[in-house]
Design a protein around this motif. Sequence first.
Motif, PDB file in Angstrom:
ATOM      1  N   LEU A 267       0.823  -1.205   0.000  1.00  0.00           N
ATOM      2  CA  LEU A 267       0.000   0.000   0.000  1.00  0.00           C
ATOM      3  C   LEU A 267       0.862   1.262   0.000  1.00  0.00           C
ATOM      4  CD1 LEU A 267      -2.932   0.983   0.070  1.00  0.00           C
ATOM      5  CD2 LEU A 267      -2.773   1.026   2.566  1.00  0.00           C
ATOM      6  N   ALA A 268       1.982   1.209   0.724  1.00  0.00           N
ATOM      7  CA  ALA A 268       2.850   2.377   0.821  1.00  0.00           C
ATOM      8  C   ALA A 268       3.930   2.412  -0.262  1.00  0.00           C
ATOM      9  CB  ALA A 268       3.520   2.404   2.195  1.00  0.00           C
ATOM     10  N   GLY A 269       4.121   1.276  -0.960  1.00  0.00           N
ATOM     11  CA  GLY A 269       5.225   1.203  -1.914  1.00  0.00           C
ATOM     12  C   GLY A 269       6.559   1.238  -1.207  1.00  0.00           C
ATOM     13  N   SER A 270       6.638   0.566  -0.079  1.00  0.00           N
ATOM     14  CA  SER A 270       7.850   0.560   0.735  1.00  0.00           C
ATOM     15  C   SER A 270       8.583  -0.766   0.552  1.00  0.00           C
ATOM     16  CB  SER A 270       7.487   0.757   2.214  1.00  0.00           C
ATOM     17  OG  SER A 270       8.625   0.714   3.030  1.00  0.00           O
TER      18      SER A 270
ATOM     19  N   ALA B  61       7.111  -2.230  -5.290  1.00  0.00           N
ATOM     20  CA  ALA B  61       6.338  -1.275  -6.073  1.00  0.00           C
ATOM     21  C   ALA B  61       4.945  -1.131  -5.469  1.00  0.00           C
ATOM     22  CB  ALA B  61       6.239  -1.745  -7.518  1.00  0.00           C
ATOM     23  N   ARG B  62       4.434   0.099  -5.429  1.00  0.00           N
ATOM     24  CA  ARG B  62       3.112   0.320  -4.844  1.00  0.00           C
ATOM     25  C   ARG B  62       2.065  -0.437  -5.655  1.00  0.00           C
ATOM     26  NH1 ARG B  62      -1.451   3.681  -4.694  1.00  0.00           N
ATOM     27  NH2 ARG B  62      -2.116   4.104  -2.547  1.00  0.00           N
ATOM     28  N   ASP B  63       1.226  -1.196  -4.951  1.00  0.00           N
ATOM     29  CA  ASP B  63       0.226  -2.033  -5.608  1.00  0.00           C
ATOM     30  C   ASP B  63      -0.958  -2.207  -4.672  1.00  0.00           C
ATOM     31  OD1 ASP B  63      -1.302  -3.994  -6.856  1.00  0.00           O
ATOM     32  OD2 ASP B  63       0.448  -5.104  -7.578  1.00  0.00           O
ATOM     33  N   PRO B  64      -1.959  -1.307  -4.725  1.00  0.00           N
ATOM     34  CA  PRO B  64      -3.110  -1.408  -3.834  1.00  0.00           C
ATOM     35  C   PRO B  64      -3.891  -2.711  -3.977  1.00  0.00           C
ATOM     36  CG  PRO B  64      -3.005   0.770  -4.825  1.00  0.00           C
ATOM     37  CD  PRO B  64      -2.006  -0.085  -5.544  1.00  0.00           C
ATOM     38  N   VAL B  65      -3.899  -3.283  -5.175  1.00  0.00           N
ATOM     39  CA  VAL B  65      -4.625  -4.551  -5.372  1.00  0.00           C
ATOM     40  C   VAL B  65      -3.972  -5.663  -4.562  1.00  0.00           C
ATOM     41  CG1 VAL B  65      -5.292  -6.301  -7.048  1.00  0.00           C
ATOM     42  CG2 VAL B  65      -5.484  -3.875  -7.642  1.00  0.00           C
ATOM     43  N   GLN B  66      -2.630  -5.732  -4.617  1.00  0.00           N
ATOM     44  CA  GLN B  66      -1.914  -6.720  -3.804  1.00  0.00           C
ATOM     45  C   GLN B  66      -2.108  -6.441  -2.318  1.00  0.00           C
ATOM     46  OE1 GLN B  66       0.197  -9.560  -4.248  1.00  0.00           O
ATOM     47  NE2 GLN B  66      -0.954  -9.582  -6.155  1.00  0.00           N
ATOM     48  N   ALA B  67      -2.120  -5.160  -1.963  1.00  0.00           N
ATOM     49  CA  ALA B  67      -2.338  -4.802  -0.563  1.00  0.00           C
ATOM     50  C   ALA B  67      -3.693  -5.312  -0.090  1.00  0.00           C
ATOM     51  CB  ALA B  67      -2.261  -3.282  -0.388  1.00  0.00           C
TER      52      ALA B  67
ATOM     53  N   LEU C  20     -14.280   0.827   1.647  1.00  0.00           N
ATOM     54  CA  LEU C  20     -15.086   2.056   1.718  1.00  0.00           C
ATOM     55  C   LEU C  20     -14.620   3.089   0.703  1.00  0.00           C
ATOM     56  CD1 LEU C  20     -15.737   2.974   5.480  1.00  0.00           C
ATOM     57  CD2 LEU C  20     -17.445   2.533   3.700  1.00  0.00           C
ATOM     58  N   THR C  21     -13.313   3.205   0.548  1.00  0.00           N
ATOM     59  CA  THR C  21     -12.749   4.244  -0.308  1.00  0.00           C
ATOM     60  C   THR C  21     -12.539   3.793  -1.746  1.00  0.00           C
ATOM     61  OG1 THR C  21     -10.498   3.590   0.325  1.00  0.00           O
ATOM     62  CG2 THR C  21     -11.582   5.286   1.662  1.00  0.00           C
ATOM     63  N   GLY C  22     -12.473   2.488  -1.973  1.00  0.00           N
ATOM     64  CA  GLY C  22     -12.244   1.982  -3.323  1.00  0.00           C
ATOM     65  C   GLY C  22     -10.845   2.245  -3.832  1.00  0.00           C
ATOM     66  N   VAL C  23      -9.865   2.376  -2.926  1.00  0.00           N
ATOM     67  CA  VAL C  23      -8.510   2.715  -3.347  1.00  0.00           C
ATOM     68  C   VAL C  23      -7.907   1.646  -4.250  1.00  0.00           C
ATOM     69  CG1 VAL C  23      -7.388   1.655  -1.344  1.00  0.00           C
ATOM     70  CG2 VAL C  23      -6.285   3.568  -2.509  1.00  0.00           C
ATOM     71  N   ALA C  24      -8.381   0.393  -4.140  1.00  0.00           N
ATOM     72  CA  ALA C  24      -7.863  -0.679  -5.001  1.00  0.00           C
ATOM     73  C   ALA C  24      -8.780  -0.928  -6.194  1.00  0.00           C
ATOM     74  CB  ALA C  24      -7.707  -1.966  -4.203  1.00  0.00           C
ATOM     75  N   GLY C  25      -9.732  -0.009  -6.412  1.00  0.00           N
ATOM     76  CA  GLY C  25     -10.622  -0.135  -7.561  1.00  0.00           C
ATOM     77  C   GLY C  25     -11.932  -0.823  -7.268  1.00  0.00           C
ATOM     78  N   THR C  26     -12.152  -1.237  -6.026  1.00  0.00           N
ATOM     79  CA  THR C  26     -13.379  -1.936  -5.653  1.00  0.00           C
ATOM     80  C   THR C  26     -13.996  -1.274  -4.426  1.00  0.00           C
ATOM     81  OG1 THR C  26     -12.474  -4.029  -6.439  1.00  0.00           O
ATOM     82  CG2 THR C  26     -14.402  -4.150  -5.006  1.00  0.00           C
ATOM     83  N   MET C  27     -15.245  -0.844  -4.563  1.00  0.00           N
ATOM     84  CA  MET C  27     -15.984  -0.299  -3.421  1.00  0.00           C
ATOM     85  C   MET C  27     -17.094  -1.279  -3.054  1.00  0.00           C
ATOM     86  SD  MET C  27     -16.317   3.793  -4.183  1.00  0.00           S
ATOM     87  CE  MET C  27     -17.052   4.088  -2.579  1.00  0.00           C
ATOM     88  N   ASP C  28     -17.218  -1.601  -1.787  1.00  0.00           N
ATOM     89  CA  ASP C  28     -18.244  -2.538  -1.335  1.00  0.00           C
ATOM     90  C   ASP C  28     -18.614  -2.148   0.096  1.00  0.00           C
ATOM     91  OD1 ASP C  28     -19.788  -4.688  -0.422  1.00  0.00           O
ATOM     92  OD2 ASP C  28     -18.667  -6.148  -1.610  1.00  0.00           O
TER      93      ASP C  28
END
Length: 401
Positions: free
Chosen positions: A292-295, A298-304, A328-336
């Motif tokens: 999530l942080a790319g620490s 590589a930053r990858d919200p889906v993997q997170a 809630l935020t849909g940061v990985a492309g999915t809101m539910d």
Amino acid sequence: MIAARSALAAALVAASAVAQAQQPPDASDVAAPLRPAVVAYRQGDVATAERTLRSLGAPSADSEAWLGAILLDRGNKAEGLRLIQRAADAGSAEGQHRLALVFITGDAGQARDPARAVELFAKAAAQGHRRAQLNLGTLYLRGQGVQRDLIQARAWLEQAAMDGDVYATYALGRAMSESAPPVSADSTRAADLFRRAAEKGHMRAALRYGLALAEGSGVKQDLAAAQRWLIQAQQNGVPEAALALGDMAVRTPATRDKAANEKILKSAISWYQVAAGAGVPSGQFKLANAYLAGSGVARDPVQAQLWYSRAAQQGLPEAQQALGVMLLTGVAGTMDPVEAFKWLYLAERGGHPEARAVREKAGDKVADRDRKRGEALAQTFKPTFELPSDESLPRLVPVRR
């Protein structure tokens, strides 16, 4: 660190409700007439063991207890239980111990009855039965079948460990590392016990000793030795040690050498990947944080979100909180919102301090029916653990010096 320590704490408790003490291969712990049969039994030759015991001219209560145990193993539950019960009634410590095992496991068609098991273990333990002492101490330590009592746990485990039994030594170390008023933890004694068990090849003790060395808890801090013990534990079936190795790398002080710092960070991530892949929930949570942080990756919200989900399914409140926010935020492309509120309810129930505030803040943006569906799903949630529940004692392995 909270998530890591909670996962380690869970791993440090043996999967089985009870344990068998280390048993002499020559069966010197039983009466001479029983030794050939008991040796055969411990070597896995139950047919020879049964035949030898049945050939005894004058069977004793102890021999009936052993024969009953063998018959249970061979599937003859009725006769096996009858013999064990008769041996226990006759005052045989082995019979009492074996009958206690039946009640703690629910074997031979008997309902589980931990309280009855405690009574039987206590009778056998009072007669000096080492395995019963170990099991009784373990049950007092866990508060299983009896009110948790650290004083009683330590007392019985001290007796069980008198002959140097590695499993009892480890269990005593666990009891010494815990505190419950009026009893305080004794980190120095605990570290010494973990070292002794680890040197005999007990890899969960190696994990605990490695942690003590890394933290300087009860022993002088020695990061190099800590790493050696933790690597041995990880290589011999203790994936939580990979989590500890990742944490050690993360705690390494940063320097002005950016390349060296990056190498250390990547080392930490690689250990978290090992722990996560093996099913350690806190390893999954920390790997998700990195994605999530790319620490270090590589930053990858889906993997997170994937790794948060796996840890959340195992019941880790920190992961449930993070997953709820992502959904809630849909940061990985999915809101539910339904799933989001389910995970936030669960995180709150698990004690996460921010879950309720997040729910209340998002409440006006989420339909009432979705909030209620999320709460209903939370009520029926049951964690699914990825690490296997091994009912056997951990194997002992040769220790590298």
